[in-house]
Design a protein around this motif. Structure first.
Motif, mmCIF file in Angstrom:
data_model
loop_
_atom_site.group_PDB
_atom_site.id
_atom_site.type_symbol
_atom_site.label_atom_id
_atom_site.label_comp_id
_atom_site.label_asym_id
_atom_site.label_seq_id
_atom_site.Cartn_x
_atom_site.Cartn_y
_atom_site.Cartn_z
ATOM 1 N N LEU A 95 0.840 -1.207 0.000
ATOM 2 C CA LEU A 95 0.000 0.000 0.000
ATOM 3 C C LEU A 95 0.866 1.245 0.000
ATOM 4 N N THR A 96 1.924 1.226 0.801
ATOM 5 C CA THR A 96 2.830 2.379 0.876
ATOM 6 C C THR A 96 3.513 2.588 -0.472
ATOM 7 N N LYS A 97 3.994 1.500 -1.012
ATOM 8 C CA LYS A 97 4.719 1.558 -2.282
ATOM 9 C C LYS A 97 3.807 2.037 -3.421
ATOM 10 N N ALA A 98 2.572 1.564 -3.407
ATOM 11 C CA ALA A 98 1.658 1.840 -4.523
ATOM 12 C C ALA A 98 1.075 3.242 -4.464
ATOM 13 N N GLY A 99 0.939 3.792 -3.260
ATOM 14 C CA GLY A 99 0.319 5.101 -3.117
ATOM 15 C C GLY A 99 -1.064 5.110 -3.744
ATOM 16 N N ALA A 100 -1.334 6.164 -4.551
ATOM 17 C CA ALA A 100 -2.677 6.338 -5.109
ATOM 18 C C ALA A 100 -2.978 5.364 -6.242
ATOM 19 N N LYS A 101 -1.984 4.595 -6.674
ATOM 20 C CA LYS A 101 -2.219 3.671 -7.786
ATOM 21 C C LYS A 101 -3.105 2.493 -7.405
ATOM 22 N N LEU A 102 -3.091 2.134 -6.113
ATOM 23 C CA LEU A 102 -3.818 0.936 -5.705
ATOM 24 C C LEU A 102 -5.223 1.319 -5.248
#
Ligand code: ADP
Ligand code: MG
Length: 392
Positions: free
Chosen positions: A251-258
């Motif tokens: 979730l942290t890595k993906a940010g708004a993409k997920l």
């Protein structure tokens, strides 16, 4: 990473020659009969082309996971179906070690099928001697078994190193084109839709897709583990509590993409479907479980999908085997079809996902026949059966 294809071989290399073709006839059987002949049909373009060019065709495949010869997993059982699908008689070769004479007797355009390669221990050991036995059955090699390409076995890997030319068949070529080029150089926006039962096993797929996609829409039981990670309760839902940290990291890595579901279809149990209702993601009742994405999510995902120009989908949005919990998955399938009508490239990979879009195939750009292989390929792993083929 383009591979030499059957299309690249000149007619003289085919006419009268014995084509040793690795196909994926690992079909589901029921009471000794083929329950679904899709995989046989998928090999027809390659086989018909070879017949048309006057080649003699020798087919290799595995079936199931035998630990030695096993009549219940003999390819003899599928002979009639192969003949029906090809519209031609097929010779059976019960043992590759004594099959050379049969291959030489085949008429131009004739077809033979070798017994389940996994009846011999050399197959899974990728044994050079067994590969040599197989190689003796042909004058050149064609691999059309994308679904088996992630395994380095004698009929997929070692044989391709021994028997040249070693080229991809049309199905293999199509898989590489759509899972490779189309997703490596996507028309944008590029949206991935991921679902299914688990995060584990798909973590690497998510990681590999993240830098390439504009959005990842998450559904299925996979979403429940993300719900836990953001502090929502999931009642009796299928969830991987030991993967909460992994989910947090993603979730942290993906940010708004997920993009997570807004809510879910919940019920006390699968059997009590009549009590189902939509619940917001932050209010999943403790005495219920999540079985599908809710209406709000279907609308949200649909809006994002129809705006995309490339869509890759793996993993059902709910327990699609048990209606009415197939409705979310169906809504996504319909959104992909709609996006396709607007010019998007739509690609579906995964065993259950392919089953979930059965009947929709012609309205999608590509439905991968390779369950595990398609995911490993997306992760960027080299598939031994592909690597062993000649570069274009
Ligand atoms: P694929 O084979 O396409 O990669 P998976 O094997 O990962 O897909 O996932 C398919 C399975 O996920 C199906 O059996 C489906 O019932 C299950 N599934 C999806 N959503 C849920 C859910 N909310 N609860 C339980 N199982 C689910
Ligand atoms: Mg599956």
């Amino acid at each position: 990473m383009s591979k030499r294809s059957l299309r690249d071989l000149p007619p003289a290399a085919l006419d009268g020659k014995r084509a040793l073709v690795r196909v994926d006839f690992n079909v589901p059987l029921k009471d000794g009969a083929v329950a679904d002949d899709a995989r046989i049909r998928a090999a027809v373009p390659t086989i018909s082309y070879l017949r048309d060019k006057g080649a003699r065709i020798v087919l290799l495949s595995h079936l199931g996971r035998p630990s030695g010869p096993d009549p219940k997993l003999s390819l003899r059982q599928i002979m009639r179906d192969v003949e029906r699908v090809l519209g031609a008689p097929v010779e059976f070769i019960p043992d590759p070690a004594t099959g050379v004479a049969t291959t030489r007797r085949l008429p131009r355009g004739g077809v033979a099928l070798v017994e389940n390669t996994r009846f011999w221990p050399g197959e899974e050991a990728n044994d050079a001697a067994f590969a040599q036995t197989l190689a003796a059955l042909g004058d050149f090699f064609v691999n059309d078994a994308f679904g088996s390409a992630h395994r380095a076995h004698a009929s997929t890997e070692a044989v391709a190193r021994l028997l040249k030319p070693a080229v991809s068949g049309f199905l293999m070529e199509q898989e590489l084109r759509y899972l490779g080029d189309a997703l490596d150089h996507p028309k944008r926006p590029f949206v991935a839709v991921l679902g299914g039962a688990k995060i584990s096993g798909k973590i690497d797929v998510i990681e590999a897709l993240l830098p390439r996609v504009d959005e990842i829409l998450v559904g299925g039981a996979m979403a429940s583990t993300f719900f836990l990670a953001i502090g929502f309760q999931v009642g009796g839902s299928l969830v991987e509590r030991d993967k909460e940290d992994v989910a947090k990291r993603l979730l942290t890595k993906a940010g708004a993409k997920l993009i997570l579901p807004r809510g879910a279809v919940v019920a006390p149990s699968l059997a009590r479907a009549s009590e189902r209702r939509d619940a917001p993601a932050d209010r999943i009742p403790a005495d219920c479980a999540i079985f599908d994405i809710d209406m709000a999510t279907r609308h949200d995902f649909r809006a994002r999908i129809v705006k995309a120009k490339t869509i890759f989908w793996n993993g059902p949005m709910g327990v699609f085997e048990t209606p009415p919990f197939d409705e979310g998955t169906r809504a996504i399938a319909e959104a992909l079809v709609e996006a396709g009508k607007r010019g998007a490239t739509t690609v579906v990979g995964g065993g259950d996902s392919a089953a979930a879009v059965a009947g929709f195939e012609s309205k999608l750009t590509h439905v991968s026949t390779g369950g595990g292989a398609s995911l490993e390929f997306l992760e960027g792993l080299a598939l031994p059966g592909v690597t062993a083929l000649e570069d274009a």
